[in-house]
Scaffold this motif. Structure first.
Motif, PDB file in Angstrom:
ATOM      1  N   LEU A   1      73.908 -42.615  56.962  1.00 25.18           N
ATOM      2  CA  LEU A   1      73.644 -43.944  56.415  1.00 25.18           C
ATOM      3  C   LEU A   1      74.578 -44.984  57.028  1.00 25.18           C
ATOM      4  O   LEU A   1      74.165 -46.102  57.362  1.00 25.18           O
ATOM      5  CB  LEU A   1      73.809 -43.919  54.893  1.00 25.18           C
ATOM      6  CG  LEU A   1      72.730 -43.166  54.115  1.00 25.18           C
ATOM      7  CD1 LEU A   1      73.148 -42.958  52.669  1.00 25.18           C
ATOM      8  CD2 LEU A   1      71.414 -43.914  54.171  1.00 25.18           C
TER       9      LEU A   1
ATOM     10  N   VAL B   1      76.241 -43.182  47.501  1.00 26.01           N
ATOM     11  CA  VAL B   1      76.687 -41.894  48.030  1.00 26.01           C
ATOM     12  C   VAL B   1      78.215 -41.812  48.003  1.00 26.01           C
ATOM     13  O   VAL B   1      78.787 -40.791  47.613  1.00 26.01           O
ATOM     14  CB  VAL B   1      76.165 -41.691  49.471  1.00 26.01           C
ATOM     15  CG1 VAL B   1      76.896 -40.549  50.150  1.00 26.01           C
ATOM     16  CG2 VAL B   1      74.667 -41.423  49.457  1.00 26.01           C
TER      17      VAL B   1
ATOM     18  N   VAL C   1      65.992 -54.339  54.553  1.00 24.93           N
ATOM     19  CA  VAL C   1      66.137 -52.907  54.806  1.00 24.93           C
ATOM     20  C   VAL C   1      67.612 -52.540  54.803  1.00 24.93           C
ATOM     21  O   VAL C   1      68.028 -51.548  54.188  1.00 24.93           O
ATOM     22  CB  VAL C   1      65.498 -52.523  56.157  1.00 24.93           C
ATOM     23  CG1 VAL C   1      65.882 -51.106  56.547  1.00 24.93           C
ATOM     24  CG2 VAL C   1      63.976 -52.660  56.081  1.00 24.93           C
ATOM     25  N   LYS C   2      68.399 -53.354  55.458  1.00 22.65           N
ATOM     26  CA  LYS C   2      69.831 -53.091  55.518  1.00 22.65           C
ATOM     27  C   LYS C   2      70.438 -53.108  54.116  1.00 22.65           C
ATOM     28  O   LYS C   2      71.274 -52.269  53.779  1.00 22.65           O
ATOM     29  CB  LYS C   2      70.511 -54.154  56.389  1.00 22.65           C
ATOM     30  CG  LYS C   2      71.956 -53.811  56.725  1.00 22.65           C
ATOM     31  CD  LYS C   2      72.623 -54.929  57.506  1.00 22.65           C
ATOM     32  CE  LYS C   2      74.072 -54.624  57.784  1.00 22.65           C
ATOM     33  NZ  LYS C   2      74.795 -55.783  58.316  1.00 22.65           N
TER      34      LYS C   2
ATOM     35  N   CYS D   1      72.521 -51.805  62.394  1.00 20.43           N
ATOM     36  CA  CYS D   1      71.977 -53.070  61.912  1.00 20.43           C
ATOM     37  C   CYS D   1      72.962 -54.208  62.183  1.00 20.43           C
ATOM     38  O   CYS D   1      72.570 -55.296  62.569  1.00 20.43           O
ATOM     39  CB  CYS D   1      71.735 -52.991  60.407  1.00 20.43           C
ATOM     40  SG  CYS D   1      70.017 -52.960  59.943  1.00 20.43           S
TER      41      CYS D   1
ATOM     42  N   VAL E   1      73.545 -48.401  59.041  1.00 23.40           N
ATOM     43  CA  VAL E   1      73.997 -49.740  58.665  1.00 23.40           C
ATOM     44  C   VAL E   1      74.762 -50.398  59.822  1.00 23.40           C
ATOM     45  O   VAL E   1      74.587 -51.588  60.105  1.00 23.40           O
ATOM     46  CB  VAL E   1      74.883 -49.673  57.399  1.00 23.40           C
ATOM     47  CG1 VAL E   1      75.584 -50.994  57.161  1.00 23.40           C
ATOM     48  CG2 VAL E   1      74.035 -49.296  56.192  1.00 23.40           C
TER      49      VAL E   1
ATOM     50  N   THR F   1      69.690 -49.930  52.291  1.00 26.61           N
ATOM     51  CA  THR F   1      70.457 -48.826  52.863  1.00 26.61           C
ATOM     52  C   THR F   1      71.926 -48.913  52.467  1.00 26.61           C
ATOM     53  O   THR F   1      72.564 -47.894  52.178  1.00 26.61           O
ATOM     54  CB  THR F   1      70.323 -48.849  54.396  1.00 26.61           C
ATOM     55  OG1 THR F   1      68.944 -48.940  54.742  1.00 26.61           O
ATOM     56  CG2 THR F   1      70.907 -47.589  55.007  1.00 26.61           C
ATOM     57  N   GLU F   2      72.449 -50.119  52.435  1.00 23.25           N
ATOM     58  CA  GLU F   2      73.854 -50.274  52.041  1.00 23.25           C
ATOM     59  C   GLU F   2      74.085 -49.886  50.584  1.00 23.25           C
ATOM     60  O   GLU F   2      75.080 -49.252  50.255  1.00 23.25           O
ATOM     61  CB  GLU F   2      74.302 -51.728  52.264  1.00 23.25           C
ATOM     62  CG  GLU F   2      74.775 -51.964  53.690  1.00 23.25           C
ATOM     63  CD  GLU F   2      75.075 -53.427  53.962  1.00 23.25           C
ATOM     64  OE1 GLU F   2      74.590 -54.291  53.208  1.00 23.25           O
ATOM     65  OE2 GLU F   2      75.789 -53.698  54.955  1.00 23.25           O
TER      66      GLU F   2
ATOM     67  N   ARG G   1      72.426 -47.736  48.996  1.00 20.15           N
ATOM     68  CA  ARG G   1      72.370 -46.271  48.998  1.00 20.15           C
ATOM     69  C   ARG G   1      73.710 -45.696  49.467  1.00 20.15           C
ATOM     70  O   ARG G   1      74.204 -44.708  48.932  1.00 20.15           O
ATOM     71  CB  ARG G   1      71.237 -45.853  49.924  1.00 20.15           C
ATOM     72  CG  ARG G   1      71.029 -44.398  50.070  1.00 20.15           C
ATOM     73  CD  ARG G   1      70.334 -43.782  48.886  1.00 20.15           C
ATOM     74  NE  ARG G   1      70.561 -42.351  48.908  1.00 20.15           N
ATOM     75  CZ  ARG G   1      71.302 -41.703  48.048  1.00 20.15           C
ATOM     76  NH1 ARG G   1      71.828 -42.308  47.026  1.00 20.15           N
ATOM     77  NH2 ARG G   1      71.500 -40.412  48.168  1.00 20.15           N
ATOM     78  N   LEU G   2      74.303 -46.315  50.460  1.00 20.93           N
ATOM     79  CA  LEU G   2      75.583 -45.847  51.000  1.00 20.93           C
ATOM     80  C   LEU G   2      76.689 -45.967  49.948  1.00 20.93           C
ATOM     81  O   LEU G   2      77.497 -45.049  49.766  1.00 20.93           O
ATOM     82  CB  LEU G   2      75.925 -46.664  52.250  1.00 20.93           C
ATOM     83  CG  LEU G   2      77.209 -46.297  52.994  1.00 20.93           C
ATOM     84  CD1 LEU G   2      77.225 -44.820  53.374  1.00 20.93           C
ATOM     85  CD2 LEU G   2      77.359 -47.154  54.259  1.00 20.93           C
TER      86      LEU G   2
END
Lengths: 137, 137
Positions: free
Chosen positions: B112, A98, A87-88, B119, B116, A91-92, A94-95
């Motif tokens: 985000l 962005v 999951v992390k 986490c 992170v 998300t990373e 995605r970061l």
DNA sequence: CTTGAATCTGTAGTCGCTACAGATTGTACC
DNA sequence: GGTACAATCTGTAGCGACTACAGATTCAAG
């Protein structure tokens, strides 16, 4: 009969989540949402868990996750265990995405602002915006 | 015969501009580019002005202008006169849009990054990212 | 004159919905 | 029970801005 007080029709789900009915059906079609129970006549009936799943999806979309990323997140959630690292990672990614987009847009902002500022002086022979657009990179 | 030394085939235009051949044809189909001359066999032949027009379009796209905005800009350029104000207006709209997008993305970035970071501590019972995604707005 | 690269037209796919059309069902009121 | 009207159903097509083919033709070099 089943407990009717705990199920809601698609319209109620739509109002509760702010998600258009068509989109709810679309998420079902692409299998982000499970196929819900139906009335005898074929109308969809949603339970609490399904509405929460939709809310989860909508929050992910707000954060710019692509459908396939959400699918991956949901698989991890459904799977249950040992998934925090995965999951992390999603998300990373995605970061990073962005941040790259922000950097790109900042450059655009600079260029566009320069062009508008050149116009502002009002004492140019030809349109500076058009000139800028014609300029070679 | 016409002066063949001043016309180029679509492949050469593609290499020169970096624009895929299919996209050049697409721009012609939606009338951003004029219909070019053809060989007897039907192959497209481009002159200098047409290649420059394509470059202009590509630069606009890089700056994030929508096709319809580019169409408007090209109409103004083609029109010739009194258009600087209109050009500036389109560009300013675009600038506002870019700034709004940057602001939106900054918020996303914050959310985000928080997720992170949560986490990262590694001492939470459940995945904080999933919890954050489940949280109500 | 042959070969192989380039180009041609046309259609379908991408992403994430959104907007219909036309048929059926659910529900409230009398 | 009947009737009106809202809600929902399925299925298909469209958006923006390309991209990716298939299958046919043409061009340029040797």
């Amino acid at each position: 009969m089943a407990d009717a007080s705990r199920v809601v029709a698609i319209g109620a789900v739509s109002r509760r989540t702010g998600c258009p009915i068509e989109t709810i059906r679309y998420y079902e079609k692409i299998a982000l949402l499970p196929k819900p129970a139906r009335t005898a006549g074929g109308h969809r009936l949603y339970r609490k868990g399904e509405v929460e799943r939709l809310s989860f999806i909508l929050r992910c979309r707000q954060l710019g996750f692509a459908i396939d990323e959400i699918r991956a997140l949901l698989d991890l959630v459904d799977g249950g265990e040992n998934s925090c690292t995965a999951v992390k990672a999603i998300t990373e990614e995605r970061l990073v995405d962005v941040r790259r987009k922000i950097a790109d847009l900042r450059k655009l902002e600079g260029t566009l602002a320069d062009m508008v500022a050149a116009c502002g002086t009002g004492q140019v022979p030809d349109c500076p915006v058009i000139e800028a657009l014609h300029a070679k990179p």
